[in-house]
Write a protein that holds these residues in place. Structure first.
Motif, short mmCIF file in Angstrom:
data_model
loop_
_atom_site.label_atom_id
_atom_site.label_comp_id
_atom_site.label_asym_id
_atom_site.label_seq_id
_atom_site.Cartn_x
_atom_site.Cartn_y
_atom_site.Cartn_z
N GLY A 111 14.99 -8.73 3.51
CA GLY A 111 13.81 -8.48 4.32
C GLY A 111 12.77 -7.59 3.69
O GLY A 111 12.04 -6.88 4.41
N GLY A 112 12.65 -7.60 2.38
CA GLY A 112 11.64 -6.77 1.72
C GLY A 112 12.05 -5.33 1.50
O GLY A 112 11.22 -4.49 1.13
N TYR A 113 13.33 -5.01 1.70
CA TYR A 113 13.81 -3.64 1.51
C TYR A 113 13.51 -3.18 0.09
O TYR A 113 13.86 -3.84 -0.89
N THR A 114 12.86 -2.03 -0.03
CA THR A 114 12.39 -1.53 -1.31
C THR A 114 12.98 -0.16 -1.60
O THR A 114 12.82 0.78 -0.82
N MET A 115 13.66 -0.04 -2.73
CA MET A 115 14.25 1.23 -3.14
C MET A 115 13.27 2.00 -4.01
O MET A 115 12.56 1.42 -4.84
N ALA A 116 13.24 3.31 -3.82
CA ALA A 116 12.42 4.19 -4.64
C ALA A 116 13.34 5.03 -5.53
O ALA A 116 14.38 5.53 -5.06
N TYR A 117 12.94 5.18 -6.79
CA TYR A 117 13.78 5.88 -7.77
C TYR A 117 13.00 6.98 -8.47
O TYR A 117 11.79 6.87 -8.68
N LEU A 118 13.74 8.02 -8.83
CA LEU A 118 13.29 9.00 -9.80
C LEU A 118 14.20 8.82 -11.01
O LEU A 118 15.40 9.09 -10.93
N ALA A 127 0.83 -1.20 0.00
CA ALA A 127 0.00 0.00 0.00
C ALA A 127 0.87 1.26 0.00
O ALA A 127 0.55 2.25 -0.68
N ALA A 128 1.97 1.23 0.75
CA ALA A 128 2.87 2.38 0.78
C ALA A 128 3.50 2.61 -0.58
O ALA A 128 3.65 3.75 -1.02
N LYS A 129 3.87 1.54 -1.26
CA LYS A 129 4.44 1.68 -2.60
C LYS A 129 3.46 2.39 -3.52
O LYS A 129 3.81 3.31 -4.25
N ARG A 130 2.20 1.96 -3.49
CA ARG A 130 1.18 2.58 -4.36
C ARG A 130 0.98 4.05 -4.01
O ARG A 130 0.87 4.91 -4.90
N PHE A 142 18.85 15.36 -4.90
CA PHE A 142 18.20 16.09 -3.83
C PHE A 142 17.48 17.30 -4.44
O PHE A 142 17.84 17.77 -5.52
N ASN A 143 16.48 17.78 -3.72
CA ASN A 143 15.81 19.06 -4.05
C ASN A 143 14.93 19.04 -5.28
O ASN A 143 14.21 20.00 -5.53
N ALA A 144 14.96 17.99 -6.08
CA ALA A 144 14.08 17.88 -7.24
C ALA A 144 12.73 17.33 -6.78
O ALA A 144 12.65 16.65 -5.76
N PRO A 145 11.64 17.62 -7.49
CA PRO A 145 10.34 17.09 -7.09
C PRO A 145 10.38 15.58 -6.87
O PRO A 145 10.83 14.82 -7.72
N GLY A 146 9.95 15.17 -5.67
CA GLY A 146 9.97 13.76 -5.31
C GLY A 146 11.21 13.33 -4.55
O GLY A 146 11.30 12.18 -4.12
N ALA A 147 12.16 14.24 -4.36
CA ALA A 147 13.42 13.91 -3.67
C ALA A 147 13.51 14.65 -2.33
O ALA A 147 12.87 15.68 -2.11
N LEU A 148 14.33 14.11 -1.44
CA LEU A 148 14.56 14.74 -0.15
C LEU A 148 15.12 16.15 -0.34
O LEU A 148 16.02 16.37 -1.16
N GLY A 149 14.59 17.10 0.45
CA GLY A 149 15.08 18.46 0.30
C GLY A 149 15.29 19.20 1.61
O GLY A 149 15.84 20.30 1.61
N GLY A 171 2.16 7.15 -6.54
CA GLY A 171 1.17 8.09 -7.06
C GLY A 171 1.44 9.53 -6.66
O GLY A 171 1.15 10.46 -7.42
N LEU A 172 1.99 9.72 -5.48
CA LEU A 172 2.23 11.08 -4.98
C LEU A 172 3.48 11.71 -5.58
O LEU A 172 3.45 12.87 -6.00
N PHE A 173 4.57 10.95 -5.63
CA PHE A 173 5.86 11.51 -6.04
C PHE A 173 6.34 11.03 -7.41
O PHE A 173 7.38 11.49 -7.89
N GLY A 174 5.62 10.09 -8.01
CA GLY A 174 6.08 9.56 -9.29
C GLY A 174 7.26 8.62 -9.16
O GLY A 174 8.02 8.44 -10.11
N TRP A 175 7.41 8.00 -7.99
CA TRP A 175 8.52 7.08 -7.78
C TRP A 175 8.33 5.78 -8.56
O TRP A 175 7.21 5.34 -8.81
N ARG A 176 9.44 5.18 -8.90
CA ARG A 176 9.47 3.79 -9.36
C ARG A 176 10.10 2.99 -8.23
O ARG A 176 11.16 3.35 -7.72
N THR A 177 9.44 1.92 -7.80
CA THR A 177 9.95 1.15 -6.66
C THR A 177 10.40 -0.24 -7.09
O THR A 177 9.81 -0.85 -7.98
N GLU A 178 11.44 -0.73 -6.43
CA GLU A 178 11.97 -2.07 -6.68
C GLU A 178 12.27 -2.73 -5.33
O GLU A 178 13.05 -2.20 -4.54
#
Length: 253
Positions: A45-52, A23-26, A133-140, A30-37
């Motif tokens: 242990g199910g660690y999931t990376m999010a990408y822009l 549910a968090a992935k979805r 960093f600082n781009a939409p969807g990234a930590l800022g 949807g909010l940030f446009g992330w691609r998750t793997e």
């Protein structure tokens, strides 16, 4: 955040421990446009990376300890996790986990400052941290909410050598003069059961739109969109599982 790459002492990564990984992935896709793997290795242990694009920006994980609350955490880059762990202990903090290696990616520590705010140390090897960093969807931005700002300032400047831009309202934190976050005193607006914590802020193109998307996806707005005096437009949101995070619109020159 003026920092645009992981540097010693600066925030380099953020990750969410959640009670419902799918549910968090979805929600965040949807909010940030992330691609998750999700790492398929059992030991991951199910660690999931999010990408822009091809740049890693954050991670989502199951709750490895069911009693833990759903929450975002912030990691700070260090050159030697073992030395930094010793320093933070001497400064009044606590090591909660580690130091320990994560495959060939790096070495990490989970720690708490004297007020109880939990954070991580990351000694990068093959993985230094976020790729943008600082781009939409990234930590800022990274914000510390604490009930003892004086003690917190002493602790973090000792451990990381941070610069602090003084302010009665909102001291700003930096590395080598480059600000990356701020410190907010928790007053009567915060119920006693809310512990001190670190809050990551993600850049977005439109704060109001992001709040609307979050609400329509089962999330909520905890602090309505507002413009900080001489600063950016911000909001604080909560995902459907309870993870709290901030969003902001980067200032243009």
């Amino acid at each position: 955040m003026k920092l645009d790459a992981p540097v010693p002492g600066g925030p380099c990564w953020t990750e969410l421990g959640t009670s419902d990984l799918e549910a968090a992935k979805r929600f965040y896709e949807g909010l940030f446009g992330w691609r998750t793997e999700t790492d398929s290795r059992e030991e991951a242990g199910g660690y999931t990376m999010a990408y822009l694009g091809e740049a890693a920006v954050a991670a989502l994980t199951p709750l490895y300890q069911p009693e833990r609350p759903v929450a975002w955490s912030v990691s700070f880059a260090v050159s030697d996790a073992d030395v930094s762990a010793r320093l933070l202990g001497e400064a009044g903090g606590r090591v909660l986990l580690g130091p320990m290696d994560v495959f060939d990616l790096g070495r990490f520590v989970v720690a708490a400052d004297p007020g109880g705010a939990v954070f991580q140390l990351w000694q990068g090897r093959s993985f230094p941290g976020a790729g943008v960093f600082n781009a939409p969807g990234a930590l800022g931005w990274a914000e510390l909410l604490t009930r003892d700002t004086t003690r917190a300032e002493s602790f973090y400047t000792t451990v990381f050598g941070w610069t602090v831009r003084p302010s009665d309202r909102y001291p700003q934190l930096g590395v080598g003069g480059e600000d990356f976050g701020g410190m907010l005193a928790m007053d009567d607006r915060f119920p006693p059961e809310v512990p001190p914590h670190w809050l990551p802020y993600f850049a977005v193109s439109d704060v109001a739109d992001s709040a609307s998307v979050a609400a329509s996806s089962g999330g909520a707005t905890l602090m309505a969109p507002m413009t900080v005096p001489e600063g950016p437009r911000i909001a604080v949101l909560r995902d459907p599982q309870g993870g709290v995070f901030g969003v902001y619109e980067p200032l243009t020159d």
